[in-house]
Design an enzyme around this catalytic site. Structure first.
Site, PDB file in Angstrom:
ATOM      1  N   GLU A  39       0.594  41.329  25.551  1.00 56.23           N
ATOM      2  CA  GLU A  39       1.629  42.355  25.773  1.00 56.23           C
ATOM      3  C   GLU A  39       1.124  43.278  26.881  1.00 56.23           C
ATOM      4  O   GLU A  39       0.056  43.867  26.766  1.00 56.23           O
ATOM      5  CB  GLU A  39       1.890  43.121  24.472  1.00 56.23           C
ATOM      6  CG  GLU A  39       2.709  44.390  24.608  1.00 56.23           C
ATOM      7  CD  GLU A  39       4.058  44.205  25.301  1.00 56.23           C
ATOM      8  OE1 GLU A  39       4.867  43.408  24.823  1.00 56.23           O
ATOM      9  OE2 GLU A  39       4.270  44.865  26.352  1.00 56.23           O
ATOM     10  N   SER A  45       5.229  45.377  18.971  1.00 57.11           N
ATOM     11  CA  SER A  45       6.216  45.482  17.891  1.00 57.11           C
ATOM     12  C   SER A  45       6.707  46.910  17.674  1.00 57.11           C
ATOM     13  O   SER A  45       6.619  47.444  16.578  1.00 57.11           O
ATOM     14  CB  SER A  45       5.597  44.951  16.585  1.00 57.11           C
ATOM     15  OG  SER A  45       6.607  44.783  15.617  1.00 57.11           O
ATOM     16  N   ALA A  47       9.952  49.825  17.960  1.00 61.22           N
ATOM     17  CA  ALA A  47      11.400  49.798  17.712  1.00 61.22           C
ATOM     18  C   ALA A  47      12.144  50.347  18.914  1.00 61.22           C
ATOM     19  O   ALA A  47      12.453  51.544  18.967  1.00 61.22           O
ATOM     20  CB  ALA A  47      11.725  50.609  16.463  1.00 61.22           C
ATOM     21  N   CYS A  49      15.135  49.958  19.683  1.00 58.16           N
ATOM     22  CA  CYS A  49      16.474  50.429  19.283  1.00 58.16           C
ATOM     23  C   CYS A  49      16.427  51.860  18.752  1.00 58.16           C
ATOM     24  O   CYS A  49      17.452  52.538  18.701  1.00 58.16           O
ATOM     25  CB  CYS A  49      17.060  49.516  18.211  1.00 58.16           C
ATOM     26  SG  CYS A  49      17.057  47.787  18.690  1.00 58.16           S
TER      27      CYS A  49
HETATM   28  P1  FAD Z   1      11.547  43.202  24.403  1.00 58.51           P
HETATM   29  O1  FAD Z   1      11.761  43.853  23.104  1.00 58.51           O
HETATM   30  O2  FAD Z   1      11.974  43.930  25.624  1.00 58.51           O
HETATM   31  O3  FAD Z   1      10.026  42.823  24.511  1.00 58.51           O
HETATM   32  C1  FAD Z   1       9.495  42.160  25.617  1.00 58.51           C
HETATM   33  C2  FAD Z   1       8.064  42.601  25.814  1.00 58.51           C
HETATM   34  O4  FAD Z   1       7.446  41.687  26.692  1.00 58.51           O
HETATM   35  C3  FAD Z   1       7.945  43.966  26.460  1.00 58.51           C
HETATM   36  O5  FAD Z   1       7.189  44.834  25.649  1.00 58.51           O
HETATM   37  C4  FAD Z   1       7.239  43.688  27.770  1.00 58.51           C
HETATM   38  O6  FAD Z   1       6.294  44.688  28.098  1.00 58.51           O
HETATM   39  C5  FAD Z   1       6.532  42.383  27.499  1.00 58.51           C
HETATM   40  N1  FAD Z   1       6.316  41.582  28.696  1.00 58.51           N
HETATM   41  C6  FAD Z   1       7.206  41.236  29.644  1.00 58.51           C
HETATM   42  N2  FAD Z   1       6.646  40.457  30.583  1.00 58.51           N
HETATM   43  C7  FAD Z   1       5.369  40.291  30.213  1.00 58.51           C
HETATM   44  C8  FAD Z   1       4.290  39.592  30.778  1.00 58.51           C
HETATM   45  N3  FAD Z   1       4.425  38.898  31.889  1.00 58.51           N
HETATM   46  N4  FAD Z   1       3.093  39.647  30.163  1.00 58.51           N
HETATM   47  C9  FAD Z   1       2.953  40.343  29.008  1.00 58.51           C
HETATM   48  N5  FAD Z   1       3.944  41.032  28.428  1.00 58.51           N
HETATM   49  C10 FAD Z   1       5.141  41.001  29.017  1.00 58.51           C
HETATM   50  N6  FAD Z   1      19.718  45.928  20.273  1.00 58.51           N
HETATM   51  C11 FAD Z   1      20.470  45.947  19.153  1.00 58.51           C
HETATM   52  O7  FAD Z   1      20.800  44.880  18.636  1.00 58.51           O
HETATM   53  N7  FAD Z   1      20.837  47.131  18.567  1.00 58.51           N
HETATM   54  C12 FAD Z   1      20.470  48.331  19.083  1.00 58.51           C
HETATM   55  O8  FAD Z   1      20.797  49.385  18.523  1.00 58.51           O
HETATM   56  C13 FAD Z   1      19.702  48.339  20.264  1.00 58.51           C
HETATM   57  N8  FAD Z   1      19.334  49.505  20.822  1.00 58.51           N
HETATM   58  C14 FAD Z   1      18.540  49.489  21.928  1.00 58.51           C
HETATM   59  C15 FAD Z   1      18.165  50.711  22.482  1.00 58.51           C
HETATM   60  C16 FAD Z   1      17.359  50.727  23.606  1.00 58.51           C
HETATM   61  C17 FAD Z   1      16.960  52.046  24.195  1.00 58.51           C
HETATM   62  C18 FAD Z   1      16.911  49.503  24.183  1.00 58.51           C
HETATM   63  C19 FAD Z   1      16.030  49.507  25.391  1.00 58.51           C
HETATM   64  C20 FAD Z   1      17.308  48.296  23.658  1.00 58.51           C
HETATM   65  C21 FAD Z   1      18.134  48.269  22.522  1.00 58.51           C
HETATM   66  N9  FAD Z   1      18.555  47.066  21.963  1.00 58.51           N
HETATM   67  C22 FAD Z   1      19.325  47.082  20.837  1.00 58.51           C
HETATM   68  C23 FAD Z   1      18.203  45.767  22.571  1.00 58.51           C
HETATM   69  C24 FAD Z   1      16.995  45.172  21.893  1.00 58.51           C
HETATM   70  O9  FAD Z   1      15.999  46.135  21.807  1.00 58.51           O
HETATM   71  C25 FAD Z   1      16.517  43.966  22.681  1.00 58.51           C
HETATM   72  O10 FAD Z   1      17.554  43.023  22.702  1.00 58.51           O
HETATM   73  C26 FAD Z   1      15.294  43.333  22.063  1.00 58.51           C
HETATM   74  O11 FAD Z   1      14.240  44.242  22.016  1.00 58.51           O
HETATM   75  C27 FAD Z   1      14.855  42.109  22.877  1.00 58.51           C
HETATM   76  O12 FAD Z   1      13.677  41.614  22.368  1.00 58.51           O
HETATM   77  P2  FAD Z   1      12.653  40.817  23.298  1.00 58.51           P
HETATM   78  O13 FAD Z   1      11.470  40.565  22.450  1.00 58.51           O
HETATM   79  O14 FAD Z   1      13.337  39.689  23.941  1.00 58.51           O
HETATM   80  O15 FAD Z   1      12.293  41.813  24.468  1.00 58.51           O
END
Ligand code: FAD
Length: 570
Positions: A39, A45, A47, A49
């Site tokens: 990461e 991990s 939140a 949201c």
């Molecule tokens: P992320 O949670 O974005 O995690 C990806 C991680 O990968 C990041 O921490 C990043 O640093 C890491 N990363 C990226 N590239 C690399 C790399 N090359 N090497 C190492 N690490 C890397 N969804 C809902 O359903 N309901 C909600 O109420 C809601 N509210 C939200 C509010 C906010 C402010 C935000 C920003 C999003 C919200 N979402 C919500 C959307 C939801 O959070 C995302 O859809 C979800 O987190 C996606 O999960 P993910 O694991 O794909 O990506």
């Protein structure tokens, strides 16, 4: 499922929603595997949201947003979490990834048997003058939220601009309003919540204005102005909105860099292509979360749906399969919900606009039932829009706006869509009822009754948008308001004649049959009876779906108060 695969090495890129779910599921599926999460950020991990509610102060302690720590991952799951480690490349042939330790600057190669990509998406930042000024924010990570809170406190922020009125923009706007900050919301489209139909988003706009927000709909930002720090946001119209803080929330783009460089297949929707086992075009690489595109269970097409629910479930499937298991991810319906001050707006499946774009002939119906029995105190009206396939009656989508009870109704409808149910199936649902919670005819069932009546052809229906088009097109038609004269005088559709339901039968001799008639009442129930009476007597008649309530929601400026000279039942 409990596999025993000797010393398999599973590497996970990204440790938040999808990545953390994938890693822990992989552990449960395979006790022997070595599992490492890379990461690049300072937290695993967390939140995301919850970030807007940390900005608002409702969540007071930043630690409450941290769902897990590297230590707990190690103790509970024997998962090695490496924070501040960015994965910079994939060598598919050698089965290695290149990793940079962002603190030391050192780069290393790590071998994998299975790789899981969960790098998420990053916020879109328009290349506008001043975008890098201190005071211009995006809200994606815990440090973003911490900085925003610090600036609000240290600069004693009084005015803020939110750019983009999707759900994050609305949540941020709410967070500012709660703190007494003068809030300007700028949105390129003429409505809030672009994924909803305009008339369903309209009550949110009215509510925000009521709460003191300044809406700039159909407006674009031209520049962020300031010297050392942000001083204001300039619109393309030339208007300058003075502000100490701006939050840009105009959407996200999947983090495709690694996948593209590694030659993995990218789909037409712009995400990494995966099969139902969340496997990419490389059988040893899985992907999940905001970076992938998945199948819509409504249209059968591939879509990107950057939401936490799908990310967690996809992560689970990717993790299980990477570890040697066999799970499938069926696809998405597309369900979301947002709180905007005292209102909640939610959507599942397709909007009417999206249904048309997908090639459906949508049957649209509006209902405005109370969220619980009208005779029990505290009931509030819900505005429900149901979209179904006119051919088959299958439910394609729903949108609900209201003060309470929105969440459970949208989830029932999401389940119905997931199960491929029709509007007639909604009529037969067996849902929990006691007066504090619902009505004997729950709002979802009521929406089913109304849509199914329309679908079976028991009543001809016109939507407010269609009626407005017909009136604007000068189509000869008569509009009858079947509410009481008092309700009529309180506000009615321009040109409508008052014809109270109770006197309708006695007034029929005054209504000629040559013109088609549209009838309406407050929500469509009394006018449904009027429709039946008129149709029985040989009139060509349609009921206005959603009644005056949906009409005035869609066209607040097209409401007349007082008497008009005509009136059939006076
Ligand atoms: P992320 O949670 O974005 O995690 C990806 C991680 O990968 C990041 O921490 C990043 O640093 C890491 N990363 C990226 N590239 C690399 C790399 N090359 N090497 C190492 N690490 C890397 N969804 C809902 O359903 N309901 C909600 O109420 C809601 N509210 C939200 C509010 C906010 C402010 C935000 C920003 C999003 C919200 N979402 C919500 C959307 C939801 O959070 C995302 O859809 C979800 O987190 C996606 O999960 P993910 O694991 O794909 O990506």
């Amino acid at each position: 499922m409990q596999m025993r695969t000797e010393s398999m090495r599973i590497l996970v890129v990204g440790g938040v929603a999808a990545g953390a779910s994938a890693a822990t599921k992989a552990r449960r599926a395979n006790e022997d595997a070595e599992i490492v999460i890379f990461e690049r950020g300072p937290y695993v991990s967390f939140a995301n949201c919850g970030l807007p509610y940390y900005v608002s102060g409702e969540i007071q302690r930043m630690e409450d947003l941290l769902l897990m720590t590297p230590e707990r991952f190690a103790e509970r799951f024997r998962i090695d979490v490496r924070l501040y480690h960015e994965v910079t490349g994939i060598d598919r042939e050698a089965h290695t990834i290149e990793v940079r330790d962002l603190r030391s600057g050192r780069t290393s190669l790590e071998r994998y048997d299975r790789l899981i990509l969960a790098p998420g998406a990053r916020p879109i930042l328009p290349p506008l003058p001043g975008i890098t000024l201190p005071g211009v924010f995006t809200l994606t990570t815990v440090p973003d939220a911490e900085r925003l809170r610090e600036v609000i406190a240290s600069r004693q922020v009084r005015r803020a601009v939110v750019v983009g009125a999707g759900f994050i923009g609305l949540e941020v706007a709410e967070a500012f309003l709660k703190q007494g900050i003068e809030t300007h919301l700028v949105e390129k489209l003429p409505q809030l919540m672009p994924q909803m139909d305009a008339e369903m988003a309209a009550p949110l706009a009215a509510h925000l204005v009521d709460r003191g927000a300044h809406l700039h709909l159909g407006a674009e930002v031209a520049a962020f102005r300031g010297g050392v720090e942000l001083e204001g946001v300039e619109l393309a119209s030339g208007e300058l909105l003075p502000a100490e803080v701006a939050v840009v929330s105009i959407g996200v783009r999947p983090e495709l860099g690694l996948a593209v460089d590694a030659g993995l297949e990218i789909g037409a929707a712009g995400g990494v292509v995966v099969d139902e086992r969340m496997r990419t075009s490389d059988p040893d690489i899985y992907a999940c979360g905001d970076v992938v595109e998945v199948v819509s269970l409504v249209t059968g097409r591939r879509v990107r749906l950057p939401l936490a629910g799908p990310a967690n479930k996809e992560g689970r499937v990717a993790g299980a399969n990477a570890a040697g298991g066999d799970m499938t991810f069926p696809g998405v319906v597309g369900t979301s919900i947002v709180r905007v001050c005292d209102l909640t707006a939610a959507k599942t499946g397709l909007s009417e606009r999206e249904a048309r774009l997908a090639g459906f002939d949508p049957l649209v119906s509006y209902t405005n039932p109370m969220d619980h029995a009208g005779y029990y105190p505290g009931g509030r009206r819900l505005a429900i829009k149901l979209v179904a396939d006119r051919q088959t009656g299958r439910v394609l989508g729903a949108q609900i706006v209201g003060a309470q009870g929105v969440d459970k109704r949208i989830d029932v409808l999401a389940t119905a869509i997931y199960g491929g149910m029709s509007v007639e199936d909604l009529e037969g649902l067996d849902l929990a009822y006691a007066p504090p919670y619902s009505s004997a005819k729950d709002p979802v069932i009521m929406a089913g009754f109304v849509a199914a009546n329309e679908w079976r052809g028991e009543v001809d229906v016109v939507t407010p948008l269609e009626l407005a088009e017909r009136l604007d097109g000068g189509e000869p038609l008569r509009v009858l308001d079947v509410r009481t004269p008092e309700e009529y005088e309180d506000g009615h559709i321009p040109g409508a004649e008052s014809a109270p339901l109770e006197r309708l039968r006695d007034s029929l001799h005054r209504i000629e049959k040559s013109l088609p008639i549209t009838v309406y009442c407050l929500v469509g129930y009394r006018s449904y009876h009027a429709c039946k009476i008129l149709a029985h007597h040989g009139y060509q008649v349609r009921n206005l779906s959603g009644g005056f309530m949906t009409w005035s929601q869609a066209f607040p400026d097209r409401v007349v108060r007082g008497r008009e000279p005509v009136g059939i039942g006076r």
